[in-house]
Design a protein around this motif. Structure first.
Motif, PDB file in Angstrom:
ATOM      1  N   ILE A 313       0.927  -1.088  -0.180  1.00  0.00           N
ATOM      2  CA  ILE A 313      -0.047  -0.019   0.065  1.00  0.00           C
ATOM      3  C   ILE A 313       0.813   1.278  -0.042  1.00  0.00           C
ATOM      4  N   PRO A 314       0.471   2.342  -0.199  1.00  0.00           N
ATOM      5  CA  PRO A 314       1.095   3.560  -0.318  1.00  0.00           C
ATOM      6  C   PRO A 314       1.374   4.107   1.256  1.00  0.00           C
ATOM      7  N   ASP A 315       2.517   4.738   1.240  1.00  0.00           N
ATOM      8  CA  ASP A 315       2.631   5.119   2.831  1.00  0.00           C
ATOM      9  C   ASP A 315       1.662   6.281   3.162  1.00  0.00           C
ATOM     10  N   THR A 316       1.114   6.988   2.076  1.00  0.00           N
ATOM     11  CA  THR A 316       0.134   8.019   2.625  1.00  0.00           C
ATOM     12  C   THR A 316      -1.026   7.285   3.260  1.00  0.00           C
ATOM     13  N   ALA A 317      -1.474   5.891   2.841  1.00  0.00           N
ATOM     14  CA  ALA A 317      -2.536   5.404   3.625  1.00  0.00           C
ATOM     15  C   ALA A 317      -2.150   4.984   5.120  1.00  0.00           C
ATOM     16  N   LEU A 318      -1.018   5.218   5.482  1.00  0.00           N
ATOM     17  CA  LEU A 318      -0.893   4.838   7.010  1.00  0.00           C
ATOM     18  C   LEU A 318      -1.143   5.950   8.046  1.00  0.00           C
ATOM     19  N   ALA A 319      -1.485   5.581   9.125  1.00  0.00           N
ATOM     20  CA  ALA A 319      -1.634   6.482  10.141  1.00  0.00           C
ATOM     21  C   ALA A 319      -1.218   6.162  11.481  1.00  0.00           C
ATOM     22  N   THR A 320      -0.704   6.969  12.362  1.00  0.00           N
ATOM     23  CA  THR A 320      -0.316   6.507  13.577  1.00  0.00           C
ATOM     24  C   THR A 320      -1.277   6.424  14.644  1.00  0.00           C
ATOM     25  N   ASP A 321      -1.296   5.272  15.405  1.00  0.00           N
ATOM     26  CA  ASP A 321      -2.160   5.473  16.783  1.00  0.00           C
ATOM     27  C   ASP A 321      -1.183   5.034  17.978  1.00  0.00           C
ATOM     28  N   GLN A 322      -0.701   6.369  18.602  1.00  0.00           N
ATOM     29  CA  GLN A 322       0.369   6.049  19.684  1.00  0.00           C
ATOM     30  C   GLN A 322       1.531   5.410  19.083  1.00  0.00           C
ATOM     31  N   SER A 323       1.869   4.132  19.470  1.00  0.00           N
ATOM     32  CA  SER A 323       3.008   3.403  19.064  1.00  0.00           C
ATOM     33  C   SER A 323       2.783   2.631  17.581  1.00  0.00           C
ATOM     34  N   ARG A 351       4.685   0.327   0.491  1.00  0.00           N
ATOM     35  CA  ARG A 351       5.237  -0.422   1.615  1.00  0.00           C
ATOM     36  C   ARG A 351       4.409  -1.611   1.890  1.00  0.00           C
ATOM     37  N   VAL A 352       5.317  -2.591   1.987  1.00  0.00           N
ATOM     38  CA  VAL A 352       5.140  -4.051   2.208  1.00  0.00           C
ATOM     39  C   VAL A 352       4.507  -4.131   3.507  1.00  0.00           C
ATOM     40  N   ILE A 353       3.126  -4.784   3.648  1.00  0.00           N
ATOM     41  CA  ILE A 353       2.343  -4.821   4.848  1.00  0.00           C
ATOM     42  C   ILE A 353       2.773  -6.476   5.296  1.00  0.00           C
ATOM     43  N   ARG A 354       3.400  -6.761   6.377  1.00  0.00           N
ATOM     44  CA  ARG A 354       3.620  -8.036   6.773  1.00  0.00           C
ATOM     45  C   ARG A 354       2.457  -8.695   7.301  1.00  0.00           C
ATOM     46  N   ASP A 355       1.363  -7.876   8.128  1.00  0.00           N
ATOM     47  CA  ASP A 355       0.567  -8.719   8.627  1.00  0.00           C
ATOM     48  C   ASP A 355      -0.574  -7.591   9.088  1.00  0.00           C
ATOM     49  N   GLY A 356      -2.001  -7.975   8.949  1.00  0.00           N
ATOM     50  CA  GLY A 356      -2.900  -7.166   9.412  1.00  0.00           C
ATOM     51  C   GLY A 356      -4.010  -6.825   8.429  1.00  0.00           C
ATOM     52  N   LEU A 357      -3.566  -6.998   7.139  1.00  0.00           N
ATOM     53  CA  LEU A 357      -4.462  -6.824   5.864  1.00  0.00           C
ATOM     54  C   LEU A 357      -4.700  -8.181   5.136  1.00  0.00           C
ATOM     55  N   LYS A 358      -6.025  -8.166   4.380  1.00  0.00           N
ATOM     56  CA  LYS A 358      -6.238  -9.222   3.426  1.00  0.00           C
ATOM     57  C   LYS A 358      -6.097  -8.549   1.944  1.00  0.00           C
ATOM     58  N   ALA A 359      -6.303  -9.428   1.042  1.00  0.00           N
ATOM     59  CA  ALA A 359      -6.166  -8.924  -0.414  1.00  0.00           C
ATOM     60  C   ALA A 359      -7.545  -8.158  -0.811  1.00  0.00           C
ATOM     61  N   ASP A 360      -8.748  -8.549  -0.234  1.00  0.00           N
ATOM     62  CA  ASP A 360      -9.935  -7.954  -0.534  1.00  0.00           C
ATOM     63  C   ASP A 360     -10.351  -6.686   0.255  1.00  0.00           C
ATOM     64  N   ASP A 361      -9.539  -6.466   1.429  1.00  0.00           N
ATOM     65  CA  ASP A 361      -9.566  -5.316   2.041  1.00  0.00           C
ATOM     66  C   ASP A 361      -9.722  -3.926   1.227  1.00  0.00           C
ATOM     67  N   ARG A 362     -10.679  -3.173   1.661  1.00  0.00           N
ATOM     68  CA  ARG A 362     -10.739  -1.799   1.035  1.00  0.00           C
ATOM     69  C   ARG A 362     -10.116  -0.876   1.997  1.00  0.00           C
ATOM     70  N   ILE A 363      -9.035  -0.331   1.763  1.00  0.00           N
ATOM     71  CA  ILE A 363      -8.203   0.490   2.627  1.00  0.00           C
ATOM     72  C   ILE A 363      -8.478   2.066   1.896  1.00  0.00           C
ATOM     73  N   ILE A 364      -8.521   2.988   2.678  1.00  0.00           N
ATOM     74  CA  ILE A 364      -8.763   4.619   2.248  1.00  0.00           C
ATOM     75  C   ILE A 364      -7.434   4.942   1.682  1.00  0.00           C
ATOM     76  N   ILE A 365      -7.148   5.611   0.607  1.00  0.00           N
ATOM     77  CA  ILE A 365      -5.755   5.583  -0.175  1.00  0.00           C
ATOM     78  C   ILE A 365      -5.798   7.263  -0.205  1.00  0.00           C
ATOM     79  N   ASP A 366      -7.167   7.801  -0.126  1.00  0.00           N
ATOM     80  CA  ASP A 366      -7.295   9.528  -0.287  1.00  0.00           C
ATOM     81  C   ASP A 366      -8.546   9.745   0.340  1.00  0.00           C
ATOM     82  N   GLY A 367      -8.276  10.922   1.449  1.00  0.00           N
ATOM     83  CA  GLY A 367      -9.382  11.436   1.992  1.00  0.00           C
ATOM     84  C   GLY A 367      -9.290  10.958   3.336  1.00  0.00           C
ATOM     85  N   LEU A 368      -8.057  10.450   3.979  1.00  0.00           N
ATOM     86  CA  LEU A 368      -7.981   9.940   5.331  1.00  0.00           C
ATOM     87  C   LEU A 368      -8.251  10.894   6.256  1.00  0.00           C
ATOM     88  N   GLN A 369      -7.899  11.907   6.073  1.00  0.00           N
ATOM     89  CA  GLN A 369      -8.256  13.109   7.118  1.00  0.00           C
ATOM     90  C   GLN A 369      -9.944  13.291   7.363  1.00  0.00           C
TER      91      GLN A 369
END
Length: 395
Positions: A313-323, A351-369
């Motif tokens: 996924i693109p790094d712009t789709a990532l957010a930080t929740d504490q650590s 960015r390679v995602i090691r764990d936490g996502l499935k191939a059919d998940d719909r992730i927000i890549i724009d409009g995260l805010q």
């Protein structure tokens, strides 16, 4: 009279009460509800699934494959400097000339001594032949024959000595022309015309230096944990060892944002440095355009795994929740869920995602805010694309 007064009072109170009651009833009427705001629009996409390879990144320094200090091999006065400072030279190119006259004279003298020795051999051979003939008639004693045989052997030995002296004289004469022993870039001249240089073995004068330019080495140090991980992968058959396989290397020069050079692993040291706990490695890089100089720094990437299928996924789709690192996933009912993920390295800008996502998940890549956990959104399908062209250098 009293009854009329009371009746008038009642009649005046009833209108007032009616007004108050109407006001109270109006206050009790239910106000209409405000319209709910529309769900915010966002762009969603499925993670990109592709074959990828992990890479380890290091900082390294380039060094020449060959480097030579050019020193005088004979003593004499410099008569000519024949190279341009900093130029590229070929093996055999003349760099300096030293006054050759004394060495020419020495060579001629050695040649004369060799000729004299050969003449003495001819004479000794003839005398021995004559003695051998006379001994048959006992005209001379055997002792004379032995003496003449010894004289011939001595004359032949003198020829060998004279030949060695001539070779040395010619070699010294050859050394009056100082030539480049390798291809490479020459440094500045350290001795100018007219200076006396010393050619003795113990204190030969340094004239200049040459470093080879292509190919060129890139040295780097890896820490013990990386070495242990790579060794484990090799034992498991998941990664070729750089000791016996020229694993590919991608190189980013200072000032560049992505790899512009490629090389291959060439060497791993046989022990870790006990002071730093690191293992020295070396890559070899083609430098045919001579753009890299020994001593330059660079970032390099060495493969850290075999190929495997990964979600990116693109790094712009990532957010930080504490650590934790999270991504916003849109569920089937269009509500937003925060999903913790384990990150891997970058590949083609994703960015390679090691764990936490499935191939059919719909992730927000724009409009995260605009997305809120548990709230509904208006998703629009997009696509995750690599930043670099397929097959190109990876950023």
């Amino acid at each position: 009279m009293l009854g009329a007064f009371v009746l008038n009072c009642v009649r005046s109170i009833i209108p007032a009460a009616s007004v108050i009651l109407a006001v109270l009833l109006a206050g009790c009427e239910k106000k209409p509800e405000a319209a709910a705001p529309p769900a915010p629009p966002v762009t969603v996409a499925n993670p990109l699934k592709k074959q990828t390879t992990d890479w380890d990144e290091f900082t390294g320094r380039f060094d020449a494959v060959d480097q030579v200090q050019i020193r005088a091999r004979v003593t004499g006065f410099v008569t000519k400097v024949t190279f341009v400072d900093g130029a590229v030279v070929k093996a055999g190119d003349v760099l300096y000339e030293i006054d050759p006259r004394q060495y020419e004279a020495a060579a001629e003298q050695a040649q004369g001594q060799l000729d004299d020795a050969k003449a003495k051999v001819d004479l000794a051979q003839k005398e021995l032949d004559r003695a051998t003939t006379l001994i048959k008639t006992q005209a001379i004693s055997e002792n004379i024959v032995d003496q003449r045989s010894q004289a011939l052997a001595a004359a032949q030995a003198s020829v060998l000595v004279a030949e060695g002296a001539l070779k040395l004289a010619k070699l010294n004469l050859e050394y009056t022309k100082v030539v480049a022993p390798i291809d490479g870039r020459v440094s500045r001249h350290l001795i100018s015309v007219g200076n006396l240089v010393n050619g003795s073995d113990s204190g030969a004068t340094l004239l200049t230096s040459i470093v080879s330019m292509t190919p060129i080495y890139l040295y780097f140090d890896m820490d013990e944990s990386i070495y242990q991980r790579n060794s484990r992968l090799w034992f498991e058959g998941r990664r070729p060892s750089s000791r016996d396989t020229p694993n590919p290397v991608q190189i980013t020069l200072t000032g560049d944002s992505k790899p512009t050079k490629e090389g291959k692993m060439d060497f791993l040291d046989n022990r870790l440095d006990i002071g730093t706990g690191t293992l020295r490695g070396r890559a070899i890089v083609d430098n045919h355009d001579l753009s890299i100089l020994p001593g330059q720094f660079a970032r390099l990437r060495v493969i850290a795994s075999g190929q495997y299928e990964a979600l990116l996924i693109p790094d712009t789709a990532l957010a930080t929740d504490q650590s934790r690192k999270i991504v916003m996933v849109v569920k089937p009912d269009d509500t937003v869920e925060a999903r913790p993920v384990t990150l891997g390295p970058l590949d083609d800008g994703l960015r390679v995602i090691r764990d936490g996502l499935k191939a059919d998940d719909r992730i927000i890549i724009d409009g995260l805010q605009r997305a809120r956990v548990g709230a509904k959104v208006a998703p629009k399908m997009g696509e995750v694309k690599p930043v670099a062209p397929a097959g190109g250098a990876k950023p």
